[in-house]
Design an enzyme around this catalytic site. Structure first.
Site, PDB file in Angstrom:
ATOM      1  N   ASP A 142       0.898  -1.256  -0.019  1.00 38.52           N
ATOM      2  CA  ASP A 142      -0.079   0.177  -0.085  1.00 38.52           C
ATOM      3  C   ASP A 142       0.901   1.410  -0.047  1.00 38.52           C
ATOM      4  O   ASP A 142       1.598   1.592   0.928  1.00 38.52           O
ATOM      5  CB  ASP A 142      -0.813   0.098   1.228  1.00 38.52           C
ATOM      6  CG  ASP A 142      -2.007  -0.849   1.222  1.00 38.52           C
ATOM      7  OD1 ASP A 142      -1.787  -2.073   0.429  1.00 38.52           O
ATOM      8  OD2 ASP A 142      -3.050  -0.756   1.794  1.00 38.52           O
ATOM      9  N   LYS A 176      -6.921   3.252  -3.665  1.00 37.89           N
ATOM     10  CA  LYS A 176      -7.246   3.114  -2.114  1.00 37.89           C
ATOM     11  C   LYS A 176      -7.550   4.584  -1.679  1.00 37.89           C
ATOM     12  O   LYS A 176      -6.907   5.479  -2.022  1.00 37.89           O
ATOM     13  CB  LYS A 176      -6.151   2.496  -1.289  1.00 37.89           C
ATOM     14  CG  LYS A 176      -6.536   2.692   0.231  1.00 37.89           C
ATOM     15  CD  LYS A 176      -5.250   1.704   0.878  1.00 37.89           C
ATOM     16  CE  LYS A 176      -5.323   1.947   2.508  1.00 37.89           C
ATOM     17  NZ  LYS A 176      -4.166   1.255   3.205  1.00 37.89           N
ATOM     18  N   LYS A 232     -10.429   0.099  -2.621  1.00 32.75           N
ATOM     19  CA  LYS A 232     -10.041   0.118  -1.298  1.00 32.75           C
ATOM     20  C   LYS A 232     -10.437   1.273  -0.487  1.00 32.75           C
ATOM     21  O   LYS A 232      -9.770   2.121  -0.226  1.00 32.75           O
ATOM     22  CB  LYS A 232      -8.741  -0.445  -0.805  1.00 32.75           C
ATOM     23  CG  LYS A 232      -8.569  -1.035   0.603  1.00 32.75           C
ATOM     24  CD  LYS A 232      -7.310  -1.473   1.020  1.00 32.75           C
ATOM     25  CE  LYS A 232      -6.862  -1.390   2.310  1.00 32.75           C
ATOM     26  NZ  LYS A 232      -5.603  -1.979   2.736  1.00 32.75           N
TER      27      LYS A 232
END
Lengths: 336, 313
Positions: free
Chosen positions: A168, A236, A272
């Site tokens: 991430d 995300k 996400k």
């Protein structure tokens, strides 16, 4: 701005869409040429999707799906090896009173904790395969992203070497807000390259936009396109360290982008939302939004994840309510 | 200064009185639209409608319409338990002295609004003015009685236990947590006070289902509690059908005790069995209103015992 036509790092998607002589100008022309977001319409649409009532067997299925989509997360400065071990234990056995409870998709930790998470998972670790629990690591000087590119890349390589299945990364919001899209683009491309393992496979790359710092919906749309063009496997919303974190309108907007990308190229990119989703009720609103925006094929942990820590307990409480017929309480789930 | 201010204000009110009353005298009273009150639930310090949107009609003693009252559903009960659980640690963590001040403050505010309660009790329970006033006064006195016990109940319920060793061994009563209550069906205000006040003394939070026939004083008491420095969520009032709500509260895993004082007309054995699944304390139904006793307060506590070494000097 002295060399505006400087070539950017090669990224397959961007080259195919914008042409072989990929330049910052071409990138800017594309991103700033995206249609503006109708903010009122977007928020109204998100609000109306949030009013659906999901009951009985649909709710049961939704709750199990939510659990399978969770990236169970601990991202504190105070994280200890023991904290990571107990997080992993929770992922392995979410509800000791009900062995039919599914497991979450991944555990998400800081890069230096990856090895501990892998060890604690043992045989349940997916190790890049499709079954099992993934280990996700935040990298690139998370959460601020204020470090040199060399440091960010080394951060990523360390995590991948330790066994992280998913990375991430955070984008450089400062550069993005300055309009230096090329810098942001290059960093994503190079981070993607740093995700390469020795055997030639890649760790999945999730690109954190930190929408709470991007100020406008137009910026969120541009950053989403930018991240996809640069090669992100997932986009995300947030780090969870900035308010507002994930909101339903922002997630809807990002889902629209990945839907458009699929229509354009046939390629599926995941979304996400992370931070601030703490109740099963909220999570189910997101599922409705996913299904209505991208179709039911997107209701899959490969394409949609929740970044959350306290969400899992609330989902377990709702699940217990459905199986026992009475309201449960926090004494019947773990303390985290 | 004070004297002169009083003089001024009394002069001005005397001067303005005829002017203010003049239009009222000439205007027919039927001109003004009545402003009927909406009686809602009291959850987490706020007054929401029922999630279900349902209401029940409350009539006076002769069967005439008085008001629509929200009819709580199981989801309102769930929300109320959540609010109570959130508020309970703060209330239990307040000093006993402070809890006593707050309970006394409830009595004070109730005293100031006693006319409203007398009026409601007369309309809904068909009492005479004197009977209604006596019930309100009894309720106020009961709040005062319980206010006094907050910093004294540990002396009655706790003990220093003799043990065979060089230890202090101390037992102290602690609140059990969230208490769900079915309030007595008669004497709305006094009955409600007789079950809510003993639970609050030690630091419990309460979800109470008041009398189904006469719920108005319960909601008005909620308004009193909301303005008495009682933290939001410590008392939650769910007007509605006790037979519908009680099983959900009895089986709720996050409720620690069940007070069935006013559940005599329900299938309370069934409720007791539901409560047993999660090891709740249960107070069985009593006819009428139970007398106030320290034992009633201690029935909703857990005993914590602490061992501590005695130093050898």
């Amino acid at each position: 701005m002295t060399t505006p036509s400087q070539a950017l790092a090669p990224a397959e998607r961007a080259v195919q869409l914008l042409g072989a002589d990929l330049s910052e100008v071409a990138l800017r022309r594309h991103l700033e040429g995206l249609p503006g977001v109708d903010a009122v319409g977007l928020e109204a649409r998100a609000a109306s999707l949030g009013t659906r009532s999901i009951k009985t067997t649909s709710k049961q299925a939704a709750l199990d799906l939510v659990i399978r989509m969770i990236d169970l997360t601990t991202l504190q400065g105070a994280d200890t090896r023991g904290k990571v071990r107990s997080l992993v234990a929770k992922a392995l056995v979410p509800d000791a009173s009900d062995p039919s409870t599914p497991r979450p998709a991944a555990v998400c930790v800081y890069g230096d904790m990856v090895q501990n998470a892998v060890d604690a998972l043992g045989s349940a670790w997916s190790a890049g395969k499709d079954d099992g629990i993934n280990v996700a690591a935040v990298a690139t000087a998370f959460p601020a992203g204020r470090a040199s590119l060399a440091v960010k890349l080394q951060d990523t390589r360390d995590a991948v070497a330790a066994g992280a299945d998913e990375i991430d990364m955070v984008i450089d919001r400062g550069a993005f807000l300055e309009g230096r899209y090329g810098k942001v683009f290059d960093e994503i491309v190079q981070t993607k390259e740093a995700c390469r393992r020795d055997d030639g496979t890649y760790a999945h790359l999730k690109v954190i936009l930190e929408t709470g710092e991007l100020v406008t919906y137009d910026n969120v749309r541009r950053a989403s396109w930018l991240s996809i063009l640069a090669g992100g496997d997932f986009i995300k919303t947030s780090t969870g360290k900035v308010q507002p974190a994930a909101t339903l309108p922002v997630t809807l907007l990002m889902l629209q982008v990945v839907r458009d990308w699929e229509r354009l190229t046939g390629e599926r990119v995941g979304v996400k939302p992370a931070g601030g989703i703490s109740t099963a009720k909220d999570a189910i609103k997101y599922l409705v939004t996913v299904a209505e925006t991208c179709g039911e094929a997107w209701l899959d942990p490969h394409l949609f994840r929740f970044g959350a820590s306290s969400l899992l307990n609330d989902v377990l409480l709702q699940r217990q309510k459905l199986t026992t017929g009475r309201y449960s309480g926090p004494d019947y789930v773990t303390i985290d | 200064m004070a004297t002169s201010a009083e003089t001024t204000s009394s002069e001005s009110s005397a001067a303005s009185a005829p002017a203010a009353s003049a239009p009222a005298a000439t205007r027919p009273t039927s001109d003004r639209l009545s402003v009927p009150k909406t009686y809602k639930l009291f959850i987490g310090g706020a007054f929401p409608r029922s999630e279900s949107g349902r209401v029940t009609e409350v009539t006076d003693a002769r069967g005439a319409f008085v008001a629509n009252v929200a009819k709580a559903s199981r989801k309102d009960a769930r929300d109320a338990v959540r609010a109570a659980r959130k508020a309970q640690p703060g209330w239990a963590g307040a000093t006993a002295y402070n809890r006593g001040q707050v309970l006394y403050r409830i009595a004070e505010v109730l005293e100031g609004r006693s006319a409203q309660f007398v009026d409601e009790l007369q309309r809904v329970e068909g009492l005479s003015a004197a009977q209604a006033r006596r019930q309100v006064e009894d309720a106020i006195d009961l709040w005062v009685w319980h206010a006094g016990w907050t910093d004294k109940i540990a002396q009655i319920g706790g003990s220093a236990n003799p043990v065979a060793g060089p230890y202090f061994n101390l037992s102290v009563p602690e609140p059990t947590g969230v208490v769900a209550i079915v309030a007595p069906q008669q004497q709305g205000l006094l009955g409600l006070t007789s079950v809510v006040a003993p639970a609050l003394v030690t630091g419990n939070a309460v979800v109470v289902v008041p009398s189904a026939a006469a719920p108005l004083p319960a909601i008005s008491l909620g308004e009193v509690l909301a303005t008495s420095d009682l933290p939001g969520g410590v008392v939650n009032v769910l007007t509605g059908d006790p037979a519908e709500l009680a099983p959900w509260l009895a089986s709720h895993a996050d409720v620690n005790a069940l007070d069935l004082s006013g559940a005599g007309a329900l299938d309370w054995v069934e409720l007791e069995q539901l409560a047993a699944d999660t090891l709740k304390r249960v107070i069985r139904p009593v006819p009428g209103i139970a007398p106030e006793t320290p034992q009633r307060i201690l029935a909703l506590t857990e005993t914590k015992t602490v061992w501590h070494t005695k130093s050898r000097l």
